[in-house]
Motif scaffolding. Structure first.
Motif, short mmCIF file in Angstrom:
data_model
loop_
_atom_site.label_atom_id
_atom_site.label_comp_id
_atom_site.label_asym_id
_atom_site.label_seq_id
_atom_site.Cartn_x
_atom_site.Cartn_y
_atom_site.Cartn_z
N GLY A 1 0.80 -1.22 0.00
CA GLY A 1 0.00 0.00 0.00
C GLY A 1 0.83 1.27 0.00
N ALA A 2 0.15 2.39 -0.20
CA ALA A 2 0.70 3.74 -0.20
C ALA A 2 1.54 4.02 -1.46
CB ALA A 2 1.49 4.01 1.06
N LYS A 3 1.99 5.27 -1.55
CA LYS A 3 2.76 5.70 -2.74
C LYS A 3 4.16 5.10 -2.68
CE LYS A 3 0.12 9.78 -3.68
NZ LYS A 3 -0.33 10.57 -2.52
N GLY B 1 0.99 0.70 -3.35
CA GLY B 1 -0.42 0.40 -3.56
C GLY B 1 -0.95 0.74 -4.93
N TYR B 2 -0.08 0.98 -5.89
CA TYR B 2 -0.53 1.38 -7.22
C TYR B 2 -0.10 0.37 -8.28
CZ TYR B 2 -1.77 5.46 -4.59
OH TYR B 2 -2.34 6.28 -3.63
N ALA C 1 -2.64 -1.39 3.02
CA ALA C 1 -3.01 0.01 3.26
C ALA C 1 -3.27 0.71 1.94
CB ALA C 1 -1.90 0.70 4.06
N THR C 2 -4.32 0.27 1.25
CA THR C 2 -4.68 0.89 -0.03
C THR C 2 -6.02 1.61 0.06
OG1 THR C 2 -5.58 -1.25 -0.71
CG2 THR C 2 -3.38 -0.76 -1.46
N GLY C 3 -6.52 1.81 1.27
CA GLY C 3 -7.81 2.48 1.45
C GLY C 3 -8.96 1.50 1.25
N SER C 4 -10.11 1.88 1.77
CA SER C 4 -11.29 1.03 1.69
C SER C 4 -12.14 1.46 0.48
CB SER C 4 -12.09 1.25 2.98
OG SER C 4 -12.98 0.21 3.16
N LYS D 1 -10.87 -1.00 -1.41
CA LYS D 1 -9.84 -1.74 -2.16
C LYS D 1 -9.13 -2.77 -1.30
CE LYS D 1 -7.87 0.71 -5.99
NZ LYS D 1 -6.90 1.67 -6.44
N GLY E 1 -5.88 1.37 5.93
CA GLY E 1 -6.04 2.72 5.38
C GLY E 1 -4.73 3.49 5.23
N GLY E 2 -4.70 4.68 5.81
CA GLY E 2 -3.55 5.56 5.61
C GLY E 2 -2.41 5.34 6.61
N ARG F 1 -7.73 15.99 11.56
CA ARG F 1 -7.30 15.49 10.25
C ARG F 1 -7.97 16.27 9.13
NH1 ARG F 1 -7.28 9.09 9.96
NH2 ARG F 1 -6.13 9.49 8.05
N ARG G 1 -10.61 16.12 3.17
CA ARG G 1 -11.33 15.12 3.98
C ARG G 1 -12.68 15.64 4.46
NH1 ARG G 1 -7.53 10.95 5.45
NH2 ARG G 1 -9.14 9.99 6.67
N ARG H 1 -15.57 14.01 3.07
CA ARG H 1 -15.86 12.68 3.58
C ARG H 1 -16.70 12.73 4.85
NH1 ARG H 1 -10.17 9.60 2.68
NH2 ARG H 1 -11.06 8.33 4.32
N1 UDP Z 1 -3.75 4.11 -1.82
C1 UDP Z 1 -3.12 3.07 -2.45
N2 UDP Z 1 -3.60 2.67 -3.64
C2 UDP Z 1 -4.67 3.23 -4.25
C3 UDP Z 1 -5.33 4.29 -3.58
C4 UDP Z 1 -4.85 4.70 -2.35
O1 UDP Z 1 -2.16 2.52 -1.94
O2 UDP Z 1 -5.04 2.81 -5.34
C5 UDP Z 1 -3.23 4.53 -0.51
C6 UDP Z 1 -2.97 6.01 -0.34
O3 UDP Z 1 -1.68 6.30 -0.86
C7 UDP Z 1 -3.05 6.16 1.16
C8 UDP Z 1 -4.08 5.10 1.56
O4 UDP Z 1 -4.21 4.25 0.46
O5 UDP Z 1 -1.81 5.82 1.72
C9 UDP Z 1 -5.49 5.61 1.85
O6 UDP Z 1 -5.46 6.49 2.83
P1 UDP Z 1 -6.78 7.14 3.40
O7 UDP Z 1 -6.32 8.16 4.34
O8 UDP Z 1 -7.73 7.49 2.30
O9 UDP Z 1 -7.40 5.90 4.16
P2 UDP Z 1 -8.35 5.86 5.40
O10 UDP Z 1 -7.47 5.55 6.57
O11 UDP Z 1 -9.06 7.15 5.50
O12 UDP Z 1 -9.25 4.70 5.00
#
Ligand code: UDP
Length: 244
Positions: free
Chosen positions: A112-114, A140-141, A163-166, A168, A188-189, A215, A222, A225
């Motif tokens: 997950g994440a960038k 996560g891409y 950690a790719t967000g919900s 997903k 998540g994040g 946040r 946000r 949301r």
């Molecule tokens: N993310 C990812 N792939 C994707 C879309 C999002 O890895 O295709 C990552 C994004 O970089 C971030 C996390 O998912 O690190 C989502 O964070 P967000 O704060 O939206 O999650 P939350 O904790 O609010 O569910």
């Protein structure tokens, strides 16, 4: 082996009533016993999404545990007169499991994440959790899910953090949980927070149950949301009336 917990249903999603300490104890025991475990960390946004997507609701309710990651869930449970013991933040479970993994030479896989965040995460985890074995990291891409799944299978990890967000992350877990006898948890994040790319609210704000506001102020996108909250609370109030 499975420790049944009391559950509280909020708009059709079953939350487990636990505490951070108890939950970490349950998870570590399950990992030591090589049990697959799917953990969902849910907030009002996820509950509302599940209400509109029945397949996703079904997927969540089939997870082993769903924990209340968000003060909105605690409030909802209170409104329904079935209070939950405490908020169990996914991030807190994550860091506690890393510490336990480090103390017990467990293997973790991170998805997950960038790309820059996951690269930072590798460095930070090696430094702060030196006993933990990093089975693999993947940003996560990705487009080739099969390749990621195969990497997880080969690493044979004890814990997989997604950690790719919900939604997903939960969908990824449900498709791939058969690849390892491990804990799979959508968080998540959390990688952004652990690497300092996103700051958690100071303790005082957390104590005042205002982390969500902090946040949103830091990351105005946000606020959009949060717009879901009034409808969530109205639906919970309706459930309360129907429950009676
Ligand atoms: N993310 C990812 N792939 C994707 C879309 C999002 O890895 O295709 C990552 C994004 O970089 C971030 C996390 O998912 O690190 C989502 O964070 P967000 O704060 O939206 O999650 P939350 O904790 O609010 O569910």
């Amino acid at each position: 082996m499975t420790e049944p917990m009391n559950q509280v249903s909020i708009l059709g999603i079953n939350f487990d009533d636990t505490t951070l300490d108890n939950f970490v104890r349950v998870l570590t025991k399950r990992i030591d016993n090589h049990l697959r475990t799917f953990v969902v960390t849910a907030n009002p946004e996820i509950v509302m999404y599940a209400n509109e997507h029945k397949k996703f609701a079904h997927l969540i309710n089939n997870a082993d545990y769903t924990i209340p990651d968000g003060i909105g869930i605690i409030l909802g449970a209170k409104l329904l007169a079935t209070p939950l013991s405490e908020r169990v933040a996914g991030y807190d479970v994550f860091t506690r499991m890393l510490k336990w993994g480090s103390d017990n030479q467990k293997t973790a896989f991170f998805v997950g994440a960038k790309p820059n965040v996951i690269a930072d995460l590798r460095k930070i985890v090696s430094r702060e959790y030196p006993g933990l074995i990093i089975g693999g990291t993947q940003d996560g891409y990705f487009t080739d899910e099969q390749a990621v799944a195969e990497a997880i299978r080969q690493a044979d990890p004890d814990m997989v953090f997604v950690a790719t967000g919900s939604p997903k992350q939960e969908e990824f877990i449900s498709r791939n949980i058969n690849k390892a006898e491990a804990l799979f948890m959508g968080i998540g994040g959390s990688f952004d927070v652990l690497t300092g790319n996103v700051k958690r609210a100071p303790k005082k704000w957390q104590d005042l149950k205002l982390e969500w506001l902090y946040r949103a102020i830091k990351e105005p996108s946000r606020f959009k949301r949060l717009a879901i909250l009034p409808k969530y609370l109205a639906d919970v109030a309706k459930q309360r009336i129907n429950n009676k």
